[in-house]
Design an enzyme around this catalytic site. Structure first.
Site, short mmCIF file in Angstrom:
data_model
loop_
_atom_site.label_atom_id
_atom_site.label_comp_id
_atom_site.label_asym_id
_atom_site.label_seq_id
_atom_site.Cartn_x
_atom_site.Cartn_y
_atom_site.Cartn_z
N GLY A 46 0.76 -1.24 0.00
CA GLY A 46 0.00 0.00 0.00
C GLY A 46 0.79 1.29 0.00
O GLY A 46 0.42 2.25 -0.65
N ASP A 104 -5.08 2.06 10.22
CA ASP A 104 -6.46 1.64 10.41
C ASP A 104 -6.64 1.16 11.85
O ASP A 104 -6.84 1.96 12.74
CB ASP A 104 -6.74 0.52 9.40
CG ASP A 104 -8.11 0.59 8.77
OD1 ASP A 104 -8.96 1.31 9.29
OD2 ASP A 104 -8.32 -0.07 7.74
N LYS A 132 -6.91 6.84 10.19
CA LYS A 132 -8.34 6.56 10.37
C LYS A 132 -8.59 6.20 11.83
O LYS A 132 -8.70 5.03 12.19
CB LYS A 132 -8.75 5.41 9.44
CG LYS A 132 -10.24 5.29 9.22
CD LYS A 132 -10.60 4.00 8.50
CE LYS A 132 -10.60 4.16 7.00
NZ LYS A 132 -11.22 2.95 6.36
#
Length: 180
Positions: A46, A104, A132
């Protein structure tokens, strides 16, 4: 022809916004690490686009050594972090800078920072494109991040769904019909 953009509900962060924020983060890193030689560790897959763009902005000597770790099965975290491709560098006595696409649950980066501290890194810093916090399950915070992300399914600029959409030049919200 099927176009990726048809699957995007809305663009959250444009290429221009991402560039501007990376300029700011890089300026801070350039000041902090002047005269040092950190090991920059992109967390694959990612972070490769974000890390590549960030690294080009850095003016100090550095080593790039990617790592691959996962705690996901499909779209949900399993809670178990596995290093599937380790770095080759010796971090002992050297600053380490992790570059991640999104934080996350926080599990992966929490585990990886502990690993590098255990290997006697001089310091460990985490730079993320997105944070997040709503989905955090452990007490972990990046040292710096580009943008706070909403609790939606995000793709683009390295973020994927089933390996797709990483090559979008922005961060967008994936339409629910695509992954439902």
């Amino acid at each position: 022809m099927i176009r990726m953009n048809n699957d995007i509900e809305k663009v959250l962060f444009s290429q221009e916004q991402l560039n501007s924020r990376m300029d700011e983060m890089a300026a801070r890193l350039n000041e902090k690490y002047a005269g040092e030689e950190p090991i920059v560790i992109p967390v694959l897959n990612g972070a490769m686009i974000f890390a590549s763009d960030m690294i080009k902005r850095l003016t100090f000597k550095l080593t790039i050594d990617p790592i691959k770790a996962s705690s996901y099965a499909g779209t949900s975290s399993t809670g178990n972090v596995k290093i599937t491709q380790d770095i080759k560098s010796d971090v002992q006595g050297r600053p380490v800078i992790f570059m991640e696409d999104i934080i996350d649950t926080g599990r992966t980066l929490q585990a990886l920072t502990k690993v590098m501290a255990g290997r006697s890194a001089k310091s460990v810093e985490v730079i993320a494109m997105l944070d997040k916090p709503e989905t955090r399950v452990v007490d972990f915070h990046a040292d710096d991040y580009g943008f706070k992300a909403p609790n939606e399914f995000l793709v683009g600029y390295g973020l994927d769904y089933n390996g797709l959409y990483r090559n979008l030049p922005f961060v967008g919200v994936l339409k629910q019909r695509v992954y439902a």
